[in-house]
Design an enzyme around this catalytic site. Structure first.
Site, PDB file in Angstrom:
ATOM      1  N   GLY A  84      42.879  34.931  33.891  1.00  0.00           N
ATOM      2  CA  GLY A  84      43.304  33.970  34.323  1.00  0.00           C
ATOM      3  C   GLY A  84      43.584  32.628  33.345  1.00  0.00           C
ATOM      4  O   GLY A  84      44.603  32.134  33.003  1.00  0.00           O
ATOM      5  N   LYS A 114      31.298  32.381  30.046  1.00  0.00           N
ATOM      6  CA  LYS A 114      29.991  33.277  30.227  1.00  0.00           C
ATOM      7  C   LYS A 114      29.880  34.372  29.281  1.00  0.00           C
ATOM      8  O   LYS A 114      30.893  35.192  29.470  1.00  0.00           O
ATOM      9  CB  LYS A 114      29.783  33.629  31.721  1.00  0.00           C
ATOM     10  N   GLY A 132      39.831  39.944  36.890  1.00  0.00           N
ATOM     11  CA  GLY A 132      38.667  40.972  36.943  1.00  0.00           C
ATOM     12  C   GLY A 132      38.938  42.584  36.569  1.00  0.00           C
ATOM     13  O   GLY A 132      38.392  43.156  35.850  1.00  0.00           O
ATOM     14  N   ARG A 180      52.806  36.120  39.805  1.00  0.00           N
ATOM     15  CA  ARG A 180      52.538  37.430  40.473  1.00  0.00           C
ATOM     16  C   ARG A 180      53.614  37.908  41.505  1.00  0.00           C
ATOM     17  O   ARG A 180      53.825  39.054  41.724  1.00  0.00           O
ATOM     18  CB  ARG A 180      51.297  37.160  41.161  1.00  0.00           C
TER      19      ARG A 180
HETATM   20  C1  3PG Z   1      42.386  38.062  41.341  1.00  0.00           C
HETATM   21  O1  3PG Z   1      43.022  36.908  41.756  1.00  0.00           O
HETATM   22  O2  3PG Z   1      41.674  38.059  40.386  1.00  0.00           O
HETATM   23  C2  3PG Z   1      42.637  38.891  42.419  1.00  0.00           C
HETATM   24  O3  3PG Z   1      43.664  38.735  43.220  1.00  0.00           O
HETATM   25  C3  3PG Z   1      41.262  39.491  43.140  1.00  0.00           C
HETATM   26  O4  3PG Z   1      41.028  38.396  44.061  1.00  0.00           O
HETATM   27  P1  3PG Z   1      39.384  38.445  44.473  1.00  0.00           P
HETATM   28  O5  3PG Z   1      38.684  38.201  43.163  1.00  0.00           O
HETATM   29  O6  3PG Z   1      39.086  37.386  45.458  1.00  0.00           O
HETATM   30  O7  3PG Z   1      39.207  39.938  44.974  1.00  0.00           O
END
Ligand code: 3PG
Length: 401
Positions: free
Chosen positions: A358, A205, A381, A45
């Site tokens: 991820g 899930k 997300g 990142r």
């Molecule tokens: C992630 O790693 O998906 C983003 O940096 C967002 O992090 P968060 O889910 O803690 O808001």
């Protein structure tokens, strides 16, 4: 072929069109990276944020850089940005100044002393309680640190936080290069993919992937499902799941999806065979199951070789592949075989390949295949929400082009 459900091109002002020479830019990046023993364990990142940082420096802007790191509930020295500042400095081959806080008099003074091309990294934005509450006072204080705002934090664009949303209403806001590319790549998959579109979903899930399944049912040619989420589907079909991980809340949803798939043009493909283990443990007893009814005392920990060969053939025929979620417990060999096979098929596919989430990204990296995919999203997300068709507050708040 099915029609796109929606089409919306990226219509936000780009950092490429900003005039920032002599200006101070508040740059929101997603530098939320894994740490190991106080060091950055994976700098993907940070690297992904470099093009926008370089562009701003080349154009003579000074940069006040801000990101969150993990999910602290307040100041937490173990989640300070210090390791990130160090790694960023190495990658930029330039000093990165580090602020002792997110806002405050000392930070204001440090920001005002920045020369063109200099970078000041603020402390972890979640050390401020107002960050996740999108507190107007924090957004106001952040806005005072600069006169232009650039959001390049695609991975956090689904959060309406002070650094991603609130501050964007208080300064001229531009999209960074990464954010722009991410939205472009994922929107193209969602709205205008080269056909056939093959969607490969896995992970634990079904409820995490429901929005994506709903988006693509009736739109994609095929949805291939692996990972532990397939057990919610098998339970919905009345099959035996043994000791497999079954997300019970997902079973009703799986029933509905199966019924809708019957009526739609999309082929929903579930595994035909499995690899079983006695428990989730590297040394555990294993067996192959030609079928999907899991006997008592066994758990399904990977999809089988016939399934991954079938998925691989379909992936090879795709015009576009979107993959999110591993096929099995890939961190624990031998349950990594199908995820590896799918990763290899995606890497070799002649079609356009986009991977998000991820775990699938980690799998590609583990198997040394990350460079063979057309686009790897830095968002977990955020990429799912965009694909689902939801608005991302961090993008919406930027000024229109
Ligand atoms: C992630 O790693 O998906 C983003 O940096 C967002 O992090 P968060 O889910 O803690 O808001």
């Amino acid at each position: 072929m099915p029609e796109a459900k929606a089409s919306r091109s990226f219509a936000k002002a780009s950092v490429r069109d900003s005039e920032v020479e002599g200006h101070r830019v508040l740059l929101r990046a997603d530098l939320n990276v894994p740490l190991d023993d106080g060091e950055v364990a994976d700098d993907t990142r940070i690297r992904a944020s470099l093009p926008t940082i370089e562009l701003l420096r080349d154009r003579g802007a000074s940069i006040v850089l801000v990101s969150h790191l993990d999910r602290p509930k307040g100041p937490d020295p173990s989640l300070s940005m210090t390791p990130v500042a160090k790694r960023l400095g190495e990658l930029l081959d330039a000093p990165v100044k580090q602020a002792p806080a997110v806002v405050g008099d000392e930070v204001t003074a440090m920001a005002s002393e920045l020369a063109p091309g200099e970078v000041l990294l603020l402390e972890n934005s979640r050390f401020e309680k107002g960050e996740t509450k999108n507190d107007p006072a924090l957004a106001e204080a952040l806005a005072k640190l600069a006169d232009v705002y650039v959001n390049d934090a695609f991975g956090t664009a689904h959060r309406a936080h002070a650094t991603t949303e609130g501050v964007a209403h208080r300064l001229p806001g531009y999209a960074g290069l990464l954010l722009e590319q991410e939205v472009g790549q994922l929107t193209a998959v969602r709205d205008d993919p080269k056909r056939p579109l093959i969607v490969v979903l896995g992970g634990a899930k079904v409820t995490d992937k429901l929005g994506v399944i709903d988006r693509f049912l009736g739109f994609a040619e095929e949805i291939l499902i692996g990972g532990a989420m397939c057990f919610s589907f098998f339970k919905a079909e009345g099959r035996d799941t043994g000791n497999s991980l079954v997300e019970d809340e997902g079973v009703e949803a799986a029933k509905r999806v199966l019924a809708e798939a019957e009526k739609s043009d999309t082929m929903l493909e579930l595994p035909e065979d499995l690899v079983l283990g006695k428990k989730l443990d590297p040394g555990t007893e294993t067996r192959e199951l030609n079928g999907v009814d899991v006997p008592e005392d066994w758990m399904g920990l990977d999809v089988g070789a016939n399934t991954s060969a079938n998925f691989g053939r379909r992936i090879a025929r795709a015009g576009t592949v979107f993959w999110n979620g591993p096929m099995g417990a890939f961190e624990i060999p031998p349950f990594d075989a199908a995820t590896r096979a799918v990763a290899e098929a995606v890497a070799a596919a002649p079609g356009h390949t986009v991977v998000g989430g991820g775990d699938s990204v980690a799998a590609l990296q583990r198997f040394g295949l990350a460079d063979s995919v057309d686009w790897i999203s830095t968002g977990g997300g955020a990429s799912l929400e965009l694909i689902e068709g939801r608005e991302l507050p961090g993008v919406e708040a930027l000024q229109d082009a």
